[in-house]
Design an enzyme around this catalytic site. Structure first.
Site, PDB file in Angstrom:
ATOM      1  N   ASN A  43       0.867  -1.183   0.000  1.00  0.00           N
ATOM      2  CA  ASN A  43       0.000   0.000   0.000  1.00  0.00           C
ATOM      3  C   ASN A  43       0.902   1.231   0.000  1.00  0.00           C
ATOM      4  OD1 ASN A  43      -1.675   2.144   0.470  1.00  0.00           O
ATOM      5  ND2 ASN A  43      -2.516   1.375   2.409  1.00  0.00           N
TER       6      ASN A  43
ATOM      7  N   THR B 290      -0.657  -1.570  -4.768  1.00  0.00           N
ATOM      8  CA  THR B 290      -2.097  -1.350  -4.930  1.00  0.00           C
ATOM      9  C   THR B 290      -2.370   0.017  -5.557  1.00  0.00           C
ATOM     10  OG1 THR B 290      -2.329  -0.473  -2.708  1.00  0.00           O
ATOM     11  CG2 THR B 290      -2.694  -2.828  -2.984  1.00  0.00           C
TER      12      THR B 290
ATOM     13  N   HIS C 226      -5.708   1.298  -5.561  1.00  0.00           N
ATOM     14  CA  HIS C 226      -6.875   1.904  -4.909  1.00  0.00           C
ATOM     15  C   HIS C 226      -7.227   1.056  -3.690  1.00  0.00           C
ATOM     16  CE1 HIS C 226      -9.242  -1.327  -6.764  1.00  0.00           C
ATOM     17  NE2 HIS C 226      -8.506  -1.081  -7.834  1.00  0.00           N
TER      18      HIS C 226
ATOM     19  N   GLY D 258      -0.457  -0.945   6.899  1.00  0.00           N
ATOM     20  CA  GLY D 258      -0.898  -0.936   8.294  1.00  0.00           C
ATOM     21  C   GLY D 258      -2.009  -1.941   8.553  1.00  0.00           C
ATOM     22  N   ASP D 259      -2.741  -1.712   9.650  1.00  0.00           N
ATOM     23  CA  ASP D 259      -3.809  -2.635  10.038  1.00  0.00           C
ATOM     24  C   ASP D 259      -4.919  -2.680   8.987  1.00  0.00           C
ATOM     25  OD1 ASP D 259      -2.551  -3.185  12.488  1.00  0.00           O
ATOM     26  OD2 ASP D 259      -3.392  -1.366  13.363  1.00  0.00           O
TER      27      ASP D 259
ATOM     28  N   GLU E  93     -11.523   0.546  10.183  1.00  0.00           N
ATOM     29  CA  GLU E  93     -12.513   0.860   9.136  1.00  0.00           C
ATOM     30  C   GLU E  93     -13.845   1.151   9.814  1.00  0.00           C
ATOM     31  OE1 GLU E  93     -11.760   0.813   5.701  1.00  0.00           O
ATOM     32  OE2 GLU E  93      -9.741   0.557   6.506  1.00  0.00           O
TER      33      GLU E  93
HETATM   34  C1  LIG Z   1      -3.406  10.838  27.716  1.00  0.00           C
HETATM   35  C2  LIG Z   1      -2.914   9.821  26.748  1.00  0.00           C
HETATM   36  C3  LIG Z   1      -3.837   8.701  26.612  1.00  0.00           C
HETATM   37  C4  LIG Z   1      -3.396   7.767  25.536  1.00  0.00           C
HETATM   38  C5  LIG Z   1      -4.332   6.641  25.426  1.00  0.00           C
HETATM   39  C6  LIG Z   1      -3.912   5.775  24.341  1.00  0.00           C
HETATM   40  C7  LIG Z   1      -4.794   4.605  24.169  1.00  0.00           C
HETATM   41  C8  LIG Z   1      -4.432   4.033  22.871  1.00  0.00           C
HETATM   42  C9  LIG Z   1      -5.050   2.707  22.629  1.00  0.00           C
HETATM   43  C10 LIG Z   1      -4.763   2.353  21.231  1.00  0.00           C
HETATM   44  C11 LIG Z   1      -5.449   1.126  20.852  1.00  0.00           C
HETATM   45  C12 LIG Z   1      -5.260   0.876  19.417  1.00  0.00           C
HETATM   46  C13 LIG Z   1      -6.070  -0.252  18.999  1.00  0.00           C
HETATM   47  C14 LIG Z   1      -5.876  -0.508  17.550  1.00  0.00           C
HETATM   48  C15 LIG Z   1      -6.741  -0.197  16.656  1.00  0.00           C
HETATM   49  C16 LIG Z   1      -6.517  -0.456  15.218  1.00  0.00           C
HETATM   50  O1  LIG Z   1      -7.318  -1.518  14.805  1.00  0.00           O
HETATM   51  C17 LIG Z   1      -6.902   0.759  14.389  1.00  0.00           C
HETATM   52  C18 LIG Z   1      -6.397   0.577  12.980  1.00  0.00           C
HETATM   53  O2  LIG Z   1      -5.032   0.713  12.937  1.00  0.00           O
HETATM   54  N1  LIG Z   1      -6.312   1.969  14.922  1.00  0.00           N
HETATM   55  C19 LIG Z   1      -7.059   2.897  15.449  1.00  0.00           C
HETATM   56  O3  LIG Z   1      -8.258   2.847  15.460  1.00  0.00           O
HETATM   57  C20 LIG Z   1      -6.324   4.072  16.023  1.00  0.00           C
HETATM   58  C21 LIG Z   1      -6.828   4.361  17.402  1.00  0.00           C
HETATM   59  C22 LIG Z   1      -5.975   5.440  17.996  1.00  0.00           C
HETATM   60  C23 LIG Z   1      -6.555   5.922  19.256  1.00  0.00           C
HETATM   61  C24 LIG Z   1      -5.740   7.048  19.780  1.00  0.00           C
HETATM   62  C25 LIG Z   1      -6.374   7.609  20.994  1.00  0.00           C
HETATM   63  C26 LIG Z   1      -5.587   8.771  21.491  1.00  0.00           C
HETATM   64  C27 LIG Z   1      -6.274   9.314  22.700  1.00  0.00           C
HETATM   65  C28 LIG Z   1      -5.687  10.621  23.083  1.00  0.00           C
HETATM   66  C29 LIG Z   1      -6.466  11.208  24.241  1.00  0.00           C
HETATM   67  C30 LIG Z   1      -5.828  12.449  24.649  1.00  0.00           C
HETATM   68  C31 LIG Z   1      -6.375  13.021  25.917  1.00  0.00           C
HETATM   69  C32 LIG Z   1      -5.467  14.110  26.396  1.00  0.00           C
HETATM   70  C33 LIG Z   1      -6.040  14.888  27.504  1.00  0.00           C
HETATM   71  C34 LIG Z   1      -5.133  15.941  28.007  1.00  0.00           C
HETATM   72  N1  LIG Z   2      -3.442   2.410  -3.488  1.00  0.00           N
HETATM   73  C1  LIG Z   2      -4.256   2.799  -2.524  1.00  0.00           C
HETATM   74  N2  LIG Z   2      -4.815   4.037  -2.546  1.00  0.00           N
HETATM   75  C2  LIG Z   2      -5.601   4.458  -1.545  1.00  0.00           C
HETATM   76  N3  LIG Z   2      -5.932   3.708  -0.468  1.00  0.00           N
HETATM   77  C3  LIG Z   2      -5.406   2.475  -0.397  1.00  0.00           C
HETATM   78  C4  LIG Z   2      -4.546   1.962  -1.412  1.00  0.00           C
HETATM   79  N4  LIG Z   2      -4.175   0.714  -1.062  1.00  0.00           N
HETATM   80  C5  LIG Z   2      -4.781   0.453   0.113  1.00  0.00           C
HETATM   81  N5  LIG Z   2      -5.525   1.501   0.520  1.00  0.00           N
HETATM   82  C6  LIG Z   2      -6.331   1.652   1.755  1.00  0.00           C
HETATM   83  O1  LIG Z   2      -5.600   2.466   2.655  1.00  0.00           O
HETATM   84  C7  LIG Z   2      -6.132   2.258   3.954  1.00  0.00           C
HETATM   85  C8  LIG Z   2      -5.114   2.549   5.028  1.00  0.00           C
HETATM   86  O2  LIG Z   2      -4.007   1.790   4.836  1.00  0.00           O
HETATM   87  P1  LIG Z   2      -3.066   1.207   5.958  1.00  0.00           P
HETATM   88  O3  LIG Z   2      -3.788   0.383   6.904  1.00  0.00           O
HETATM   89  O4  LIG Z   2      -1.956   0.550   5.211  1.00  0.00           O
HETATM   90  O5  LIG Z   2      -2.458   2.488   6.688  1.00  0.00           O
HETATM   91  P2  LIG Z   2      -2.930   3.341   7.939  1.00  0.00           P
HETATM   92  O6  LIG Z   2      -4.399   3.468   7.988  1.00  0.00           O
HETATM   93  O7  LIG Z   2      -2.121   4.580   7.880  1.00  0.00           O
HETATM   94  O8  LIG Z   2      -2.414   2.499   9.168  1.00  0.00           O
HETATM   95  P3  LIG Z   2      -3.164   1.727  10.378  1.00  0.00           P
HETATM   96  O9  LIG Z   2      -4.259   0.947   9.722  1.00  0.00           O
HETATM   97  O10 LIG Z   2      -2.095   0.883  10.955  1.00  0.00           O
HETATM   98  O11 LIG Z   2      -3.687   2.776  11.318  1.00  0.00           O
HETATM   99  C9  LIG Z   2      -6.580   0.832   3.972  1.00  0.00           C
HETATM  100  O12 LIG Z   2      -7.872   0.788   4.480  1.00  0.00           O
HETATM  101  C10 LIG Z   2      -6.554   0.382   2.504  1.00  0.00           C
HETATM  102  O13 LIG Z   2      -7.802  -0.153   2.132  1.00  0.00           O
END
Ligand SMILES: CCCCCCCCCCCCC/C=C/[C@@H](O)[C@H](CO)NC(=O)CCCCCCCCCCCCCCC
Ligand SMILES: Nc1ncnc2c1ncn2[C@@H]1O[C@H](COP(=O)(O)OP(=O)(O)OP(=O)(O)O)[C@@H](O)[C@H]1O
Ligand SMILES: [Ca+2]
Length: 533
Positions: free
Chosen positions: A131, A163, A165, A190-191, A495
């Site tokens: 990607n 890829t 798209h 990524g994921d 997603e």
């Molecule tokens: C104060 C710091 C708190 C930090 C808390 C961090 C908790 C993070 C937990 C992360 C869990 C990730 C799970 C994975 C999900 C993936 O399938 C998905 C696709 O890549 N990623 C996300 O949805 C991406 C999800 C990203 C979520 C990020 C959340 C960030 C929260 C920040 C809150 C800030 C509050 C600050 C107040 C002063």
């Molecule tokens: N050539 C492309 N152009 C645009 N989008 C694409 C292409 N190839 C894949 N994708 C889409 O890009 C999206 C994000 O990709 P990817 O998961 O690799 O990175 P990310 O979102 O930055 O990382 P993470 O999922 O770890 O948070 C995927 O949902 C995928 O479907």
């Protein structure tokens, strides 16, 4: 002095002399065989014996071999092996043997190469999807510079598709890819990109088995091809939670040595219609809103999640709905365990092998639990979801392949309390040890947002809560009254789902990765057993 020999090698063996140990020994050099030992190494491992001069003690170490090649016109042999570095990183290290006899040199190379070729779990042909737009948009460069040279050295043939798209990889796997030609599929991204591969492979496997993905009760067929992840996304939690680090070289080496890690997959349905599969986080409320907001900020790269996270934290919405779930029974382990899922996990080994028996039991057993309430977040973590943002993850004791998911309910609370909960994802404190958080290990669950509940259900809610007098207020909030209700979306592995009322079921070990789970230092296969000579 270091000596190196092949314990069970058909070609005999040798000692490796470290350069600089003796005058006139500028290179690693081998000599005659030391006495045989009763130990035998794992396949593909090389045994290094190290004699500590003063104590006259032998230290031994198994090394995982990667490749072997001749250097400098047959006078040297270079043996590459896995070297473990800090924080679960793997690197390719090499030792060079010198030998004045070119024929002997060739026989060593031939014998080692033969031994490596005999390891059938190692992939020879890979289908690779890159990607170019994931994470910091470095996927193509990372693959060309760091991964492709390693695959070439390991004599792995590759078919690379960049890829064009979204869903390109998924659709290619579903219909066009000639999967018989490959030993595995690799995604560089990524994921979200991993999720595409998972969807393509699972769909194709079910079609080949004439199964109906739209039926939530179908026992799905596990995919035979393993999936490799070269991390190049924004969160990369699946790579992090299965390898222990997000490092392209480490992941490439796990692919080369042919590791295998089974993983649970959740299927998500709405009214008997298949929506998606989830491997990591399925989150409604906070994580759904963070994702929805962050998609508009994709141009920011990975930092978009922090911006949207802060914004959604300040917004502080809560959502009403009903969660019903079937608790996992007959399994060992709970979401509050101190033990973690690690390489060779005994909990996964105990719970994993009999998923169908458990599924049958649950199908005839409808006495699930039901919780109605107001929630800031409803999360299902089928694995820890550890990632650099949260090294222990959303559910630190969740297992990769135990056939369960951890359902985490964060009830409405103050901003301060929610911040305490979030902060605990980043330190050693227990994020579940708060009176507004509950966690259940489940095999199946349903969610019905309040705005989708029938009027009679809503009335029942009111009766239960003894709040009939505020019916007018509730009615104004109902979509039928034309007001926009506060509702969220599901974040399904990054997603957004198109429906909010969903039925989720865990399928134990539906897919396999080129990984081995996070290694504890003591389970490293390199042994350093001192023994007297
Ligand atoms: C104060 C710091 C708190 C930090 C808390 C961090 C908790 C993070 C937990 C992360 C869990 C990730 C799970 C994975 C999900 C993936 O399938 C998905 C696709 O890549 N990623 C996300 O949805 C991406 C999800 C990203 C979520 C990020 C959340 C960030 C929260 C920040 C809150 C800030 C509050 C600050 C107040 C002063
Ligand atoms: N050539 C492309 N152009 C645009 N989008 C694409 C292409 N190839 C894949 N994708 C889409 O890009 C999206 C994000 O990709 P990817 O998961 O690799 O990175 P990310 O979102 O930055 O990382 P993470 O999922 O770890 O948070 C995927 O949902 C995928 O479907
Ligand atoms: Ca699990």
């Amino acid at each position: 002095v270091f000596h190196l020999r092949e314990p069970s090698a058909p070609w005999g063996g040798g000692w490796l002399w470290r350069p600089g140990c003796f005058p006139g020994v500028p290179e690693w050099r081998w000599g005659s065989l030391p006495p045989p030992s009763h130990h035998s190494p794992p396949p593909g491992a090389l045994w290094i014996c190290c004699r500590v001069e003063r104590t006259n003690i032998l230290k031994r170490k198994f090394l995982t071999l990667l490749f072997v090649k001749t250097k400098w016109r047959l006078c040297c042999v270079s043996v590459s092996y896995v070297e473990r570095c800090q924080q679960h990183r793997w690197r390719c290290a090499a030792v060079t043997f010198t030998c004045p006899d070119g024929g002997l040199c060739q026989s060593w190379v031939g014998a080692i190469a033969e031994q490596l070729a005999a390891i059938t779990s190692r992939p020879r042909r890979l289908l690779i999807y890159i990607n170019p737009y994931g994470g910091k948009r470095q996927g193509g460069r990372v693959y060309e510079q760091k991964v492709a040279p390693l695959f070439a050295q390991a004599a792995i043939s590759t078919h690379v598709i960049v890829t064009e798209h979204a869903n390109h990889a998924r659709d290619h796997l579903r219909t066009d890819a000639e999967l018989k030609k490959y030993d595995g599929v690799v995604c560089v991204g990524g994921d979200g990109m991993f999720s595409e591969i998972v969807h393509g492979l699972i769909w194709r496997t079910q079609m080949d088995s004439s199964l109906d993905p739209n039926s939530p009760d179908e026992t799905l067929t596990s995919c035979s091809l393993r999936i490799g992840i070269i991390p190049a996304g924004s969160t990369d939690c699946i790579c992090f939670a299965t390898v222990g680090t997000n490092d392209p070289v480490t992941s490439a080496l796990h692919i080369i040595v042919g590791d295998s890690q089974p993983m649970d997959v959740c299927s998500i349905h709405h009214n008997n219609t298949f929506l998606r599969y989830s491997v990591s986080l399925l989150g409604y409320g906070f994580y759904g809103d963070v994702l929805t907001d962050s998609e508009r900020k994709r141009w920011m790269g990975p930092v978009r999640y922090d911006f949207s996270g802060l914004k959604m934290f300040l917004t502080h919405h809560y959502y009403e709905g009903t969660v019903s779930y079937l608790p996992a029974r007959g399994v060992v382990g709970t979401p509050r365990d101190a033990a973690r899922c690690r390489s060779g996990c005994v909990v996964c080994q105990h719970n994993g092998p009999k998923p169908s028996e458990r599924a049958e039991k649950y199908e005839t057993d409808d006495c699930g639990e039901t919780i109605r309430g107001k929630f800031l977040a409803i999360n299902a973590a089928s694995m820890s979801c550890a990632c650099p943002r949260s090294p222990k993850g959303l559910s630190p004791a969740a297992h990769l392949a135990d056939g369960t998911t951890d359902l985490i309910l964060v009830r409405k609370c103050s901003r301060f309390d929610f911040l305490r909960h979030l902060l605990r994802h980043t330190n050693k404190e227990d994020q579940f040890d708060l009176n507004f958080v509950e966690v259940h290990r489940v095999v199946r669950f349903r969610f019905m947002p309040r705005h989708c509940q029938s009027d009679s259900d809503l009335e029942l809610d009111l009766l239960e809560n003894g709040k009939r007098q505020i019916f007018g207020q509730i009615c104004r909030d109902h979509p039928a009254c034309g007001c926009a209700p506060a509702y969220s979306s599901w974040n399904c592995d990054g997603e957004i789902l198109t429906h909010t009322a969903i039925d989720v079921r865990v399928h134990c070990r539906l897919i396999k990765l080129f990984a081995r789970g996070i290694e504890e230092p003591q389970v490293f296969e390199d042994l350093t057993n001192p023994c007297a000579i």
